[in-house]
Enzyme design. Structure first.
Site, PDB file in Angstrom:
ATOM      1  N   ASP A 156      -8.050  -9.091   3.667  1.00 25.61           N
ATOM      2  CA  ASP A 156      -7.820  -7.977   4.588  1.00 25.61           C
ATOM      3  C   ASP A 156      -8.866  -7.920   5.693  1.00 25.61           C
ATOM      4  O   ASP A 156      -9.721  -7.036   5.674  1.00 25.61           O
ATOM      5  CB  ASP A 156      -7.832  -6.666   3.789  1.00 25.61           C
ATOM      6  CG  ASP A 156      -7.253  -5.514   4.583  1.00 25.61           C
ATOM      7  OD1 ASP A 156      -6.908  -5.716   5.752  1.00 25.61           O
ATOM      8  OD2 ASP A 156      -7.147  -4.405   4.024  1.00 25.61           O
ATOM      9  N   GLU A 213       0.821  -1.217   0.000  1.00 20.02           N
ATOM     10  CA  GLU A 213       0.000   0.000   0.000  1.00 20.02           C
ATOM     11  C   GLU A 213       0.852   1.262   0.000  1.00 20.02           C
ATOM     12  O   GLU A 213       0.592   2.194   0.750  1.00 20.02           O
ATOM     13  CB  GLU A 213      -0.938   0.000   1.221  1.00 20.02           C
ATOM     14  CG  GLU A 213      -1.876  -1.187   1.255  1.00 20.02           C
ATOM     15  CD  GLU A 213      -2.901  -1.136   2.364  1.00 20.02           C
ATOM     16  OE1 GLU A 213      -2.563  -0.666   3.458  1.00 20.02           O
ATOM     17  OE2 GLU A 213      -4.039  -1.584   2.123  1.00 20.02           O
ATOM     18  N   GLU A 253     -12.607  -2.572  12.105  1.00 19.19           N
ATOM     19  CA  GLU A 253     -12.629  -1.781  10.876  1.00 19.19           C
ATOM     20  C   GLU A 253     -13.720  -2.235   9.913  1.00 19.19           C
ATOM     21  O   GLU A 253     -14.435  -1.420   9.346  1.00 19.19           O
ATOM     22  CB  GLU A 253     -11.252  -1.890  10.204  1.00 19.19           C
ATOM     23  CG  GLU A 253     -11.194  -1.214   8.848  1.00 19.19           C
ATOM     24  CD  GLU A 253      -9.821  -1.297   8.206  1.00 19.19           C
ATOM     25  OE1 GLU A 253      -8.898  -1.891   8.793  1.00 19.19           O
ATOM     26  OE2 GLU A 253      -9.673  -0.752   7.086  1.00 19.19           O
TER      27      GLU A 253
HETATM   28  C1  BDP Z   1      -6.119  -2.231   6.002  1.00 19.17           C
HETATM   29  C2  BDP Z   1      -6.430  -0.902   6.584  1.00 19.17           C
HETATM   30  C3  BDP Z   1      -5.256   0.049   6.476  1.00 19.17           C
HETATM   31  C4  BDP Z   1      -4.026  -0.604   7.059  1.00 19.17           C
HETATM   32  C5  BDP Z   1      -3.785  -1.936   6.367  1.00 19.17           C
HETATM   33  C6  BDP Z   1      -2.613  -2.714   6.969  1.00 19.17           C
HETATM   34  O1  BDP Z   1      -7.535  -0.346   5.896  1.00 19.17           O
HETATM   35  O2  BDP Z   1      -5.595   1.219   7.158  1.00 19.17           O
HETATM   36  O3  BDP Z   1      -2.925   0.224   6.919  1.00 19.17           O
HETATM   37  O4  BDP Z   1      -4.914  -2.743   6.521  1.00 19.17           O
HETATM   38  O5  BDP Z   1      -2.874  -3.706   7.608  1.00 19.17           O
HETATM   39  O6  BDP Z   1      -7.128  -3.115   6.382  1.00 19.17           O
HETATM   40  O7  BDP Z   1      -1.468  -2.345   6.774  1.00 19.17           O
END
Ligand code: BDP
Length: 717
Positions: free
Chosen positions: A383, A309, A411
């Site tokens: 996720d 990401e 979340e």
């Molecule tokens: C996702 C979240 C994000 C996190 C990412 C992670 O939306 O905010 O940074 O996981 O685990 O689910 O790095």
């Protein structure tokens, strides 16, 4: 009424309501007065003669806890004996300290429990019976004391039986996604509890209560900062602040970890590169680590999110994850530190299926990581979705230590407005069979087993804690923190047992109340899956804030859209991950791949995760897929309403403050469940144009309205 009389009357009323008020701050350490006369006498008797076999910082912590518990439960302070014999009744110490009063067999049994294990029970010495709480180290003793206090609160204490226990996992860790400005990524319970600006000078008393709560569960590690890391945390100024927390947490057996931004050599080191093979970069990390240990001699290590990401990582320099992780691990190794590297990776170039990415990147590196590296793997491959099959990496590598990462913060599971108890979901993952490395392997056994004696095992949970008075936003969020700690200690535990215990600690010992709350809790996850993402649907939530439904989300990066995951069209729905599709299924053991590749054999809860099927595909109960989807959404709403009714029936049995708090949130939850059902069903119907089955409550509202909703101020972004 005359003024002073009126005043005292009002004061009295105030005091009365204050006594009733319970804002949830005390968590499961509420130490209510003991009502049962027999239990009271037993406990009083022991607390009237407490003898410590020595002195250290952890025993100071134990004393404080005993004082707090005793004052609340018995309305008196414990009485300490200065001499072992004489009047002492409760003996507290380590196995070494008690060696003279333990038989060789007893010593052996306790030693076998390992580092943080404890033993408590009656001990006969020179004809007299004492009650002893013994750890293999002082922290084990602390765990034993917490366990004893827990047994008193849950009315299970029996002074003649022996209880011993030890953790099945070495590192039991909370991951805070807290930023240095006190915002919390995916945090729904207020601001970060780390008051960086006022540290190191100002020490919030809350830090101690935080440490107590964690230690009471056996949590022994915390990573303080967001995985989307800020390099500033590694500067000298911040190390001084972190040191204060590490010093406070040490007596509670908690080690501090920090997230390390891979590009820190550039950002705070003045270098032009962060290439892990560059000598200057290697030097930077060595020196940083030495400096860190000069402040915190037992610093736990670094947690790293790299090449995921948009986070920097070794790929920028043509290096792989092992080269990146090992460089940091080498810097930590001389100090005994751990390097935790996350497997939640996916690159800018969107793969045909994000599901496969971690295995594609980590399987070829199996056996290439240093002994002090742990690869931290999310429970599922996408996720933290409401329900995911276990991550295929758990059954795919044999020479790499894998740790588990759960998400405690909700979340994707209702954030802080919904009661969704996560233990059943975690249990489902932990008990899943991987068939690798052996036929009997489960995810839990993989996580619990060190690949050799040099390795440590790990379970981490993304924290749901913030500055809200009750810590977790939703009172029932506390149960998720609690359950996480318990499962990190023993991943084989049954979620029902954890639930029972938490309810008693939180709401008292009434069995009728307990059974109602237990039903709500144990059914809540399945209810949420039903009204959010039934039958294996996933990743159809609102964009970016992830609050509420968004099955229509499209545009931009494909694997951040909903369409990418549900693939609904006029003919059918679901993601084909069999050999005719992305073949992600082939990343699982052949036993699983074979069963799950058949849409008639795969557990239906994973159906659309792995299969794209026509709307009229027949489900096991004879319904068409479309009718089945509609029924699940509808059932989810009904279950949410049932939870609301159950709670309403507890009015008067729970203090008004907590009752009303949950009552209001359940009303929101029901609305949100209806919103999910309506929005998703109207959306899918706009694609397949099929009628809704007769037996369900028809979704209300207008799809365009649901699509138009915006939440620019939703928390946690
Ligand atoms: C996702 C979240 C994000 C996190 C990412 C992670 O939306 O905010 O940074 O996981 O685990 O689910 O790095």
């Amino acid at each position: 009424m005359r003024k002073p009389v009126l005043l005292s009357f009002l004061l009295l009323i105030g005091l009365f309501f204050n006594a009733l008020a319970n804002d949830g701050y005390k968590l499961w350490l509420d130490y209510q007065p003991i009502q049962d006369p027999e239990l009271k006498t037993q406990v009083k008797n022991l607390l009237d003669g407490v003898f410590f076999y020595g002195e250290n910082d952890t025993y100071q912590v134990i004393k404080k806890e005993l004082e707090l518990a005793s004052e609340n439960m018995l309305d008196q302070s414990p009485i300490y004996s200065q001499e072992r014999l004489g009047n002492s009744k409760l003996w507290i110490g380590t196995r070494d300290q008690l060696s003279q009063v333990l038989s060789l067999t007893q010593q052996g049994e306790i030693r076998e429990l390992g580092a943080d294990g404890y033993w408590r029970g009656p001990l006969v010495f020179e004809g007299k019976t004492y009650y002893a709480i013994i750890g293999n180290n002082p922290v084990g003793t602390l765990y034993g004391v917490f366990n004893w206090l827990n047994s008193i609160q849950t009315k299970t204490f029996n002074s003649s039986s022996i209880i011993s226990d030890s953790p099945k996992v070495k590192v039991r860790m909370l991951n805070h996604w807290d930023n240095l400005d006190r915002t919390v990524e995916r945090g729904y319970a207020g601001a970060s509890i780390w008051d960086w600006h006022r540290l190191p000078g100002y020490v919030d008393p809350r830090y101690i209560d935080y440490a107590r709560a964690n230690a009471s569960l056996g949590i022994n590690a915390v990573s303080l900062t967001n995985v989307n890391a800020n390099a500033l945390i590694l500067t000298t100024d911040f190390m001084k602040k972190v040191k204060v927390l590490a010093d406070l947490f040490r007596p509670y057996g908690i080690k501090v970890f920090l997230t390390a931004r891979f590009s820190a050599p550039i950002q705070i080191g003045g270098l032009k590169t962060a290439d892990p093979l560059d000598p200057e970069v290697i030097k930077f990390w060595k020196e940083k680590t030495v400096e860190m240990y000069s402040f915190i001699p037992d610093f736990g290590g670094f947690l790293v999110k790299a090449n995921s990401e948009g986070q920097p990582g070794p790929h920028e320099y043509g290096r792989n994850h092992a080269e990146g992780a090992n460089m940091l691990a080498d810097a930590l190794a001389p100090h005994g530190g751990l390097l935790i590297w996350r497997a939640f990776v996916y690159s800018h170039e969107v793969d045909e299926d994000r599901h496969k990415q971690a295995n594609l990147e980590f399987e070829p590196l199996d056996g290439k990581f240093r002994d002090n590296v742990i690869i931290q793997v999310k429970n599922g491959a996408i996720d933290f979705q409401p329900r995911e099959p276990f991550h295929p990496l758990f059954g795919a590598v044999n020479h790499t230590q894998l740790g588990m990462e759960f998400q405690i913060t909700q979340e994707y599971l209702g954030q802080a407005t919904q009661l969704v108890f996560l233990a059943p979901m975690w249990e489902e993952v932990l008990k899943s069979k991987t068939f690798q490395p052996s036929q009997s392997s489960t995810v839990a056994s993989v996580v619990e087993t060190p690949i050799n004696e040099n390795h440590k095992t790990l379970i981490a949970g993304v924290s749901n804690i913030g500055t809200d008075r009750n810590w977790t936003g939703h009172l029932f969020g506390q149960a998720n923190w609690y359950a996480f700690g318990k499962l990190a200690w023993d991943p084989e535990l049954d979620s029902k047992a954890i639930t029972d215990e938490w309810i008693k600690l939180t709401f008292g010992n009434s069995s009728e109340l307990a059974s109602k709350i237990e039903t709500m809790m144990l059914e809540s996850h399945e209810a949420a899956v039903d009204y959010m993402t039934p039958l294996g649907l996933h990743h159809i939530m609102g964009r970016s804030h992830h609050y509420g439904p968004g099955p229509w989300v499209t545009g931009g990066r494909a694997d951040w859209t909903s369409l990418y995951y549900h693939r609904a069209d006029s003919l059918g729905i679901g993601f084909d991950r069999t050999s005719s599709g992305s073949d992600a299924l082939a990343q699982y053991a052949p036993e699983i791949a074979q069963e799950w590749s058949d849409p008639n054999q795969i557990p239906e809860k994973f159906l659309l995760w792995f299969h794209h099927l026509p709307w009229d595909f027949k489900l096991k109960n004879g319904m068409t897929l479309w009718d089945g989807i509609a029924n699940h959404y509808d059932l989810g709403v009904k279950k949410a309403r049932e939870m609301q009714q159950t709670w309403a029936s507890l009015k008067g049995e729970i203090d008004p403050e907590r009752f009303h708090h949950v009552e209001q949130l359940l009303a929101i939850q029901v609305e949100e469940a209806e919103w999910w059902r309506n929005a998703c069903l109207l959306y899918f119907q706009s694609i397949n144009h099929l009628p809704f089955p007769d037996n369900i409550e028809k979704p209300e509202g207008d799809l365009e309205y649901y699509k138009s909703l915006r939440f620019p101020n939703a928390p946690g972004i």
